[in-house]
Each structure stands twice: as structure tokens, then as C-alpha cells.
Motif scaffolding. Structure first.
Motif, short mmCIF file in Angstrom:
data_model
loop_
_atom_site.label_atom_id
_atom_site.label_comp_id
_atom_site.label_asym_id
_atom_site.label_seq_id
_atom_site.Cartn_x
_atom_site.Cartn_y
_atom_site.Cartn_z
N TYR A 131 0.87 -1.19 0.00
CA TYR A 131 0.00 0.00 0.00
C TYR A 131 0.90 1.23 0.00
O TYR A 131 1.27 1.72 1.06
CB TYR A 131 -0.93 0.01 1.22
CG TYR A 131 -1.94 -1.09 1.20
CD1 TYR A 131 -3.13 -0.94 0.51
CD2 TYR A 131 -1.69 -2.31 1.83
CE1 TYR A 131 -4.06 -1.95 0.47
CE2 TYR A 131 -2.61 -3.33 1.79
CZ TYR A 131 -3.79 -3.15 1.11
OH TYR A 131 -4.71 -4.15 1.06
N VAL A 162 -7.52 3.41 1.40
CA VAL A 162 -7.08 2.73 2.63
C VAL A 162 -6.40 3.72 3.58
O VAL A 162 -6.71 3.75 4.77
CB VAL A 162 -6.14 1.55 2.28
CG1 VAL A 162 -5.47 1.00 3.53
CG2 VAL A 162 -6.90 0.46 1.56
N TRP A 163 -5.51 4.54 3.04
CA TRP A 163 -4.82 5.50 3.90
C TRP A 163 -5.78 6.55 4.45
O TRP A 163 -5.64 7.00 5.59
CB TRP A 163 -3.66 6.16 3.15
CG TRP A 163 -2.49 5.21 2.97
CD1 TRP A 163 -2.15 4.55 1.85
CD2 TRP A 163 -1.57 4.82 3.98
NE1 TRP A 163 -1.05 3.77 2.08
CE2 TRP A 163 -0.66 3.91 3.38
CE3 TRP A 163 -1.40 5.12 5.32
CZ2 TRP A 163 0.37 3.32 4.08
CZ3 TRP A 163 -0.35 4.53 6.02
CH2 TRP A 163 0.52 3.64 5.40
N VAL A 185 -9.03 6.08 5.13
CA VAL A 185 -9.82 5.41 6.19
C VAL A 185 -8.98 5.24 7.45
O VAL A 185 -9.45 5.48 8.57
CB VAL A 185 -10.36 4.05 5.68
CG1 VAL A 185 -10.90 3.22 6.82
CG2 VAL A 185 -11.42 4.27 4.62
N ILE A 186 -7.75 4.85 7.27
CA ILE A 186 -6.85 4.68 8.43
C ILE A 186 -6.67 6.02 9.15
O ILE A 186 -6.71 6.08 10.38
CB ILE A 186 -5.47 4.14 7.97
CG1 ILE A 186 -5.63 2.76 7.36
CG2 ILE A 186 -4.47 4.15 9.10
CD1 ILE A 186 -5.65 1.61 8.31
N SER A 200 -9.91 6.93 10.97
CA SER A 200 -10.08 6.02 12.11
C SER A 200 -9.14 6.37 13.25
O SER A 200 -9.51 6.29 14.42
CB SER A 200 -9.83 4.58 11.66
OG SER A 200 -10.74 4.21 10.67
N SER A 236 -10.60 0.96 11.41
CA SER A 236 -9.33 0.86 10.68
C SER A 236 -9.06 -0.58 10.26
O SER A 236 -8.42 -0.82 9.24
CB SER A 236 -8.18 1.42 11.51
OG SER A 236 -7.95 0.62 12.65
N SER A 263 -10.96 -0.88 5.76
CA SER A 263 -9.79 -0.53 4.94
C SER A 263 -9.68 -1.45 3.74
O SER A 263 -9.01 -2.48 3.78
CB SER A 263 -8.52 -0.60 5.78
OG SER A 263 -8.58 0.29 6.84
N TRP A 264 -10.38 -1.12 2.67
CA TRP A 264 -10.25 -1.84 1.41
C TRP A 264 -10.37 -0.85 0.27
O TRP A 264 -10.79 0.28 0.47
CB TRP A 264 -11.28 -2.97 1.30
CG TRP A 264 -12.69 -2.49 1.19
CD1 TRP A 264 -13.32 -2.07 0.07
CD2 TRP A 264 -13.63 -2.35 2.24
NE1 TRP A 264 -14.60 -1.69 0.34
CE2 TRP A 264 -14.82 -1.85 1.69
CE3 TRP A 264 -13.59 -2.59 3.61
CZ2 TRP A 264 -15.95 -1.61 2.43
CZ3 TRP A 264 -14.73 -2.34 4.35
CH2 TRP A 264 -15.89 -1.86 3.76
#
Length: 165
Positions: A87, A150-151, A153-154, A157, A139, A143-144
Motif C-alpha cells: 500500500y 485505505v490511507w 480510512v486509516i 479512524s 481501521s 480498509s479496502w
């Protein structure tokens, strides 16, 4: 030894009789000096334990965030020149990912005290624990998609997690 204390402004209507074991007021209520000191020692121990758990929770979440970042920017757990990360980390994530947890913590510190007064300590504690759990679960479970998603959402979160801790 029994002694009677009477405040001069109140006359004899408001008095307290004290002994070495405790005190009795004119209304008849009794307070044991040994019971109150042992109760305060127990409360102090519980407060220290709760504060220790809170500190552990904060440090655990900060460390997990760092470990997760290291795994995400590796290629199947390997790092080095010539390996493409699983990622790839966008430039904005490099500059703000870890700081967003601290920003969330500051927001939580500034607001949760007021919420504790407004909602009550028990409900505020349930709210902070719920935010921490939601941030951690979001997180992990939301995260998909593309690397950018993904970053994002992380990052969101981690902010919620920071407010909770």
C-alpha cells in the motif's frame, strides 16, 4: 477522649462531638475516622489503576499505529530498494498520519471533561470507550479499495481513536 466543638456563630444548635474513633453531629450522624481513611485509600488506588489503564491504552494504540504503518509500506513483510510497497503511502499520509492521533487526543481531552460533567462520568466513559473501539474496528474492517482510500480510512479512524483515548 470526648470533646464538643460548637461554632460561635451558630450557638449550641450546630455541634459536633468527636472521639478518637470518629464524630457524631447534633443531627445524629456518625462518621468513623478509620473507615473514611480506608475508603479514601481504596478510591485512590482505583484512581491510580484507572489512570494506568488509560495510559497503557494510549501508548498501546500509538504503537499499534506505527507497526501497522510499517507493515503497510512493506512488500509482503519485506522492505528495501526495488520492492514496491503493498500500500504505497501518499505524501499527505507521510506528513500527517501519526500526528492525527495526537490531534484527536487533544480534541478528546478538551471535550471529554465537559461531556463527563454534562452526561455523567459513567456515560462519558462508555462514550470514550466506544469511540476507541469504533476507531480501532473501523481501521481494521473498513480498509479496502485503492491505496489512497485505505490511507484515508486509516487516518480518519486514527483521529476517532485519538478522541476516544
Amino acid at each position: 477522649a470526648l470533646q464538643k466543638d460548637v461554632h460561635p456563630a451558630y450557638g449550641s444548635g450546630n455541634s459536633t462531638a468527636s472521639t478518637d474513633e470518629g464524630s457524631v453531629t447534633s443531627s445524629g450522624s456518625y462518621t468513623s475516622s478509620s473507615a473514611s481513611s480506608s475508603a479514601s485509600d481504596g478510591a485512590s488506588g482505583r484512581c491510580s489503576f484507572v489512570a494506568g489503564c488509560g495510559n497503557f491504552s494510549i501508548q498501546y494504540n500509538y504503537t499499534c499505529a506505527s507497526i501497522a504503518t510499517a507493515i503497510m509500506v512493506s512488500h509482503h513483510g519485506l522492505t528495501g530498494n526495488g520492492l514496491r510497497p503493498d500500500y504505497p503511502q501518499p505524501d499527505w499520509a507521510k506528513t500527517c498520519l501519526l500526528s492525527v492521533v495526537f490531534i484527536g487526543s487533544v480534541v478528546g481531552m478538551l471535550t471529554m471533561g465537559f461531556l463527563g460533567d454534562f452526561l455523567g462520568i459513567k456515560q462519558a466513559l462508555v462514550l470514550t470507550n466506544s469511540l476507541t473501539m469504533f476507531g480501532a474496528m473501523a481501521s481494521a474492517l473498513l480498509s479496502w479499495g485503492s491505496s489512497e482510500t485505505v490511507w484515508a480510512v486509516i487516518t480518519a479512524s486514527r483521529f476517532v481513536l485519538g478522541v476516544g483515548v
